[in-house]
Scaffold this active site. Structure first.
Site: not given
Ligand SMILES: *[C@@H]1O[C@H](CO)[C@@H](O)[C@H](O)[C@H]1NC(C)=O
Ligand SMILES: *[C@@H]1O[C@H](CO)[C@@H](O)[C@H](O)[C@H]1NC(C)=O
Ligand SMILES: *[C@@H]1O[C@H](CO)[C@@H](O)[C@H](O)[C@H]1NC(C)=O
Ligand SMILES: *[C@@H]1O[C@H](CO)[C@@H](O)[C@H](O)[C@H]1NC(C)=O
Ligand SMILES: *[C@@H]1O[C@H](CO)[C@@H](O)[C@H](O)[C@H]1NC(C)=O
Ligand SMILES: *[C@@H]1O[C@H](CO)[C@@H](O)[C@H](O)[C@H]1NC(C)=O
Length: 364
Positions: A44, A329, A332
């Site tokens: 990610s 978040d 991240h």
């Protein structure tokens, strides 16, 4: 000015002929490309929307993701751009597209295979992600398409001249640590790390075998200091969770040892590693030095440190100004933090990025 216009027109002429009337002899008369392509693999940290096109819950294609730069949720796991977007900009390339974007067939500037949640191990989030081996198989398909469209010689030089950017490993540890840490202890941390690094090494060797020469890595960041891990492991004391940091350090040490080995074994192999752990730790410990106000709590999520991973889901909280935060978040970074990490990858000095930084690798 005149010569600039001339070049631009000539390029358009070539490009339109290649696209509209696929004609190999014409394609060969085009001037050689002046820049290196960028191929991106991993998780990610680097995903620019591949997970939008697979059947998974591991996605970021809903609000409030993506509000800052693109003004819509692009599938990037942050409020704006991620590391490959900045690297492409620094390298004067256009944004590198997700491989799974429907109809995407232009690989001349590179392509991005990264998938949020992916690990080096096939078992990591299996069924929910494009694991690293599958990403490699997609890369081989891209090489085939390039060969058909541009011929062997041009493909060979594009592949050999390209930079391969890889971020992998976090999910191999985060999954077990947050769900079933007995997987790691049943192997012993050392054996588990060997397995992760072993699988990454297999993929690097195959990329080299396909013609790749120049690689950029980020090591594992301070996972033990993320709101996610702090909330899950109920950390009330201290900035970070030591037991997590210790396995991350094992991995990072093993990665360096392996890359030094590969440099000796593989012909023409050149690499760069950002010490993401140290830079990330410094940003988290001294946020104001980097222009942030909040490094402990996430901007988006719920629970302690907003460390429950439900940004955009039911009952989440959102901070007023994500620019002030290190974490968007639970796990991240924000676009602002990604920009700082990207600058270190691009032109960090030897204490942070080595043996080359990415700028040097692009200039080779
Ligand atoms: C997507 O995954 C879910 C959960 O694994 C499954 O129930 C569903 O059938 C899948 N959908 C498709 C189109 O494969
Ligand atoms: C956790 O992992 C261990 C070792 O692989 C396995 O025996 C156990 O069944 C797993 N537990 C759960 C809840 O998945
Ligand atoms: C790769 O990982 C698998 C588990 O997914 C493991 O069985 C295998 O030994 C690993 N390979 C290497 C070379 O470490
Ligand atoms: C988490 O911490 C709180 C207070 O710090 C404590 O009451 C609770 O028992 C802890 N839970 C776990 C699972 O350790
Ligand atoms: C958000 O925070 C940044 C950095 O502190 C500041 O420059 C900016 O003005 C803030 N924006 C708003 C809308 O408050
Ligand atoms: C390397 O970069 C870091 C971070 O910008 C800085 O603190 C350090 O002084 C630099 N070291 C050298 C030798 O320039």
């Amino acid at each position: 000015m005149v010569s600039l216009r001339f070049c631009f027109c000539f390029f358009l002429f070539c490009a339109s002929n290649v696209i509209l009337i696929p004609n190999k002899s014409l394609a060969k008369t085009c001037p050689p490309r002046q820049h290196k392509a960028l191929f991106v693999f991993g998780d990610s940290l680097f995903d620019v929307g591949n997970n939008n096109y697979i059947n998974t819950t591991d996605q970021a294609n809903f609000a409030p993701y993506g509000e800052k730069f693109f003004k819509y949720p692009s599938g990037r796991f942050t409020n704006g751009r991620v590391i490959p977007d900045f690297i492409a900009e620094f390298a004067k390339l256009p944004l590198i597209q997700p491989y799974l974007f429907p109809g995407n067939r232009d690989y001349i500037d590179g392509i991005n295979f990264a998938s949020g949640g992916a690990g080096a191990l096939v078992e990591t989030n299996q069924g929910l992600v494009i694991d690293l081996k599958t990403q490699l198989s997609y890369f081989k398909r891209v090489i085939k398409v390039l060969r058909q469209e541009r011929g062997d010689a041009e493909t060979k030089s594009l592949v050999a001249g390209a930079v391969y950017l890889i971020s992998i490993g976090s999910n191999d540890y985060l999954g077990p640590l947050s769900q079933n840490s007995s997987i790691i202890s049943s192997y012993s941390p050392e054996k588990y790390v060997d397995m992760v690094i072993g699988n990454l090494t297999t993929v690097i060797k195959e990329m080299h075998n396909q013609g790749g020469r120049t690689f950029g890595f980020v090591n594992l960041g301070p996972l033990g200091c993320t709101p996610l891990v702090k909330a899950l492991l109920n950390g009330s004391e201290g900035l970070c969770r030591e037991e997590v940091s210790s396995i991350v350090n094992l991995h990072n040490t093993a990665l360096l040892v392996e890359l030094q080995k590969l440099e000796k074994q593989l012909k023409g192999f050149k690499y760069s590693v950002l010490n993401f752990y140290d830079v990330g730790f410094d940003v988290i410990s001294h946020p104001s030095k980097y222009g942030f106000k909040e490094a402990s709590e996430a901007c988006c999520g719920s629970g302690p440190y907003r460390g429950y991973y439900n940004c955009g889901g039911k009952g989440y909280e959102l901070c007023k100004n994500a620019t002030e935060y290190v974490f968007f978040d639970a796990v991240h970074p924000t676009e602002g933090a990604y920009e700082i990490f990207s600058q270190f990858i691009w032109n960090g000095n030897h204490t942070i990025t080595g043996p080359y930084n990415l700028k040097a690798l692009f200039q080779l």
